[in-house]
Design a protein around this motif. Structure first.
Motif, PDB file in Angstrom:
ATOM      1  N   LEU A   5       0.835  -1.206   0.000  1.00 33.08           N
ATOM      2  CA  LEU A   5       0.000   0.000   0.000  1.00 33.08           C
ATOM      3  C   LEU A   5       0.863   1.247   0.000  1.00 33.08           C
ATOM      4  O   LEU A   5       0.641   2.177  -0.778  1.00 33.08           O
ATOM      5  CB  LEU A   5      -0.941   0.004   1.205  1.00 33.08           C
ATOM      6  CG  LEU A   5      -1.842   1.238   1.341  1.00 33.08           C
ATOM      7  CD1 LEU A   5      -2.723   1.399   0.100  1.00 33.08           C
ATOM      8  CD2 LEU A   5      -2.704   1.132   2.578  1.00 33.08           C
ATOM      9  N   LYS A   6       1.886   1.264   0.849  1.00 30.73           N
ATOM     10  CA  LYS A   6       2.782   2.418   0.891  1.00 30.73           C
ATOM     11  C   LYS A   6       3.504   2.575  -0.447  1.00 30.73           C
ATOM     12  O   LYS A   6       3.648   3.692  -0.945  1.00 30.73           O
ATOM     13  CB  LYS A   6       3.789   2.266   2.027  1.00 30.73           C
ATOM     14  CG  LYS A   6       4.650   3.479   2.211  1.00 30.73           C
ATOM     15  CD  LYS A   6       5.551   3.369   3.423  1.00 30.73           C
ATOM     16  CE  LYS A   6       6.383   4.623   3.581  1.00 30.73           C
ATOM     17  NZ  LYS A   6       7.263   4.554   4.734  1.00 30.73           N
ATOM     18  N   SER A   8       2.426   1.738  -3.355  1.00 33.50           N
ATOM     19  CA  SER A   8       1.458   2.267  -4.310  1.00 33.50           C
ATOM     20  C   SER A   8       1.268   3.773  -4.131  1.00 33.50           C
ATOM     21  O   SER A   8       1.211   4.520  -5.118  1.00 33.50           O
ATOM     22  CB  SER A   8       0.123   1.542  -4.141  1.00 33.50           C
ATOM     23  OG  SER A   8      -0.852   2.101  -4.985  1.00 33.50           O
ATOM     24  N   ILE A   9       1.180   4.209  -2.886  1.00 38.50           N
ATOM     25  CA  ILE A   9       1.017   5.640  -2.601  1.00 38.50           C
ATOM     26  C   ILE A   9       2.234   6.422  -3.090  1.00 38.50           C
ATOM     27  O   ILE A   9       2.095   7.480  -3.717  1.00 38.50           O
ATOM     28  CB  ILE A   9       0.772   5.863  -1.097  1.00 38.50           C
ATOM     29  CG1 ILE A   9      -0.590   5.299  -0.703  1.00 38.50           C
ATOM     30  CG2 ILE A   9       0.880   7.336  -0.724  1.00 38.50           C
ATOM     31  CD1 ILE A   9      -0.830   5.210   0.790  1.00 38.50           C
ATOM     32  N   VAL A  10       3.419   5.895  -2.822  1.00 39.09           N
ATOM     33  CA  VAL A  10       4.647   6.576  -3.249  1.00 39.09           C
ATOM     34  C   VAL A  10       4.721   6.617  -4.776  1.00 39.09           C
ATOM     35  O   VAL A  10       5.072   7.648  -5.363  1.00 39.09           O
ATOM     36  CB  VAL A  10       5.886   5.893  -2.628  1.00 39.09           C
ATOM     37  CG1 VAL A  10       7.169   6.427  -3.231  1.00 39.09           C
ATOM     38  CG2 VAL A  10       5.890   6.079  -1.123  1.00 39.09           C
ATOM     39  N   ASN A  11       4.376   5.520  -5.427  1.00 37.23           N
ATOM     40  CA  ASN A  11       4.387   5.502  -6.895  1.00 37.23           C
ATOM     41  C   ASN A  11       3.389   6.505  -7.470  1.00 37.23           C
ATOM     42  O   ASN A  11       3.682   7.181  -8.460  1.00 37.23           O
ATOM     43  CB  ASN A  11       4.079   4.096  -7.415  1.00 37.23           C
ATOM     44  CG  ASN A  11       5.231   3.146  -7.229  1.00 37.23           C
ATOM     45  OD1 ASN A  11       6.386   3.548  -7.105  1.00 37.23           O
ATOM     46  ND2 ASN A  11       4.932   1.857  -7.196  1.00 37.23           N
ATOM     47  N   ASP A  12       2.212   6.599  -6.848  1.00 38.64           N
ATOM     48  CA  ASP A  12       1.216   7.576  -7.301  1.00 38.64           C
ATOM     49  C   ASP A  12       1.737   9.001  -7.134  1.00 38.64           C
ATOM     50  O   ASP A  12       1.553   9.850  -8.009  1.00 38.64           O
ATOM     51  CB  ASP A  12      -0.097   7.420  -6.533  1.00 38.64           C
ATOM     52  CG  ASP A  12      -0.851   6.148  -6.898  1.00 38.64           C
ATOM     53  OD1 ASP A  12      -0.494   5.494  -7.903  1.00 38.64           O
ATOM     54  OD2 ASP A  12      -1.796   5.804  -6.157  1.00 38.64           O
ATOM     55  N   ALA A  35      12.522  14.800  -5.041  1.00 41.89           N
ATOM     56  CA  ALA A  35      13.704  14.303  -4.334  1.00 41.89           C
ATOM     57  C   ALA A  35      13.296  13.575  -3.059  1.00 41.89           C
ATOM     58  O   ALA A  35      13.847  12.511  -2.733  1.00 41.89           O
ATOM     59  CB  ALA A  35      14.662  15.454  -4.020  1.00 41.89           C
ATOM     60  N   ALA A  36      12.315  14.111  -2.352  1.00 40.42           N
ATOM     61  CA  ALA A  36      11.830  13.457  -1.128  1.00 40.42           C
ATOM     62  C   ALA A  36      11.184  12.113  -1.451  1.00 40.42           C
ATOM     63  O   ALA A  36      11.388  11.129  -0.730  1.00 40.42           O
ATOM     64  CB  ALA A  36      10.845  14.373  -0.406  1.00 40.42           C
ATOM     65  N   VAL A  37      10.438  12.060  -2.532  1.00 36.96           N
ATOM     66  CA  VAL A  37       9.824  10.791  -2.950  1.00 36.96           C
ATOM     67  C   VAL A  37      10.913   9.785  -3.317  1.00 36.96           C
ATOM     68  O   VAL A  37      10.858   8.616  -2.911  1.00 36.96           O
ATOM     69  CB  VAL A  37       8.843  11.012  -4.124  1.00 36.96           C
ATOM     70  CG1 VAL A  37       8.352   9.686  -4.681  1.00 36.96           C
ATOM     71  CG2 VAL A  37       7.671  11.877  -3.694  1.00 36.96           C
TER      72      VAL A  37
END
Length: 67
Positions: A5-6, A8-12, A35-37
């Motif tokens: 889930l995390k 997926s959120i980061v990829n989005d 950069a943070a992502v």
């Protein structure tokens, strides 16, 4: 990142930020967000590259220098 889930959120979030950068590739705030992502994804070379771009565009940007 092992949590699907995390991940997926980061990829989005990365997709959102990349879309913004297509319209304005030198937007410092958006580059710092990406950069943070990248850091969350353990893509450190990419994070450093974005911070370097911010420093080139805004040499006095302290946030980019500290990232």
């Amino acid at each position: 990142m092992t949590n699907p889930l995390k991940q997926s959120i980061v990829n989005d979030r990365l997709a959102e930020v990349n879309a913004k950068l297509k319209a304005n590739p030198n937007d410092a705030q958006t580059l710092l967000t990406r950069a943070a992502v990248y850091r969350q994804m353990a893509k450190y070379a990419e994070a450093v590259a974005d911070c370097t771009t911010v420093i080139q565009v805004q040499p006095n940007n302290v946030t980019a220098a500290l990232e």
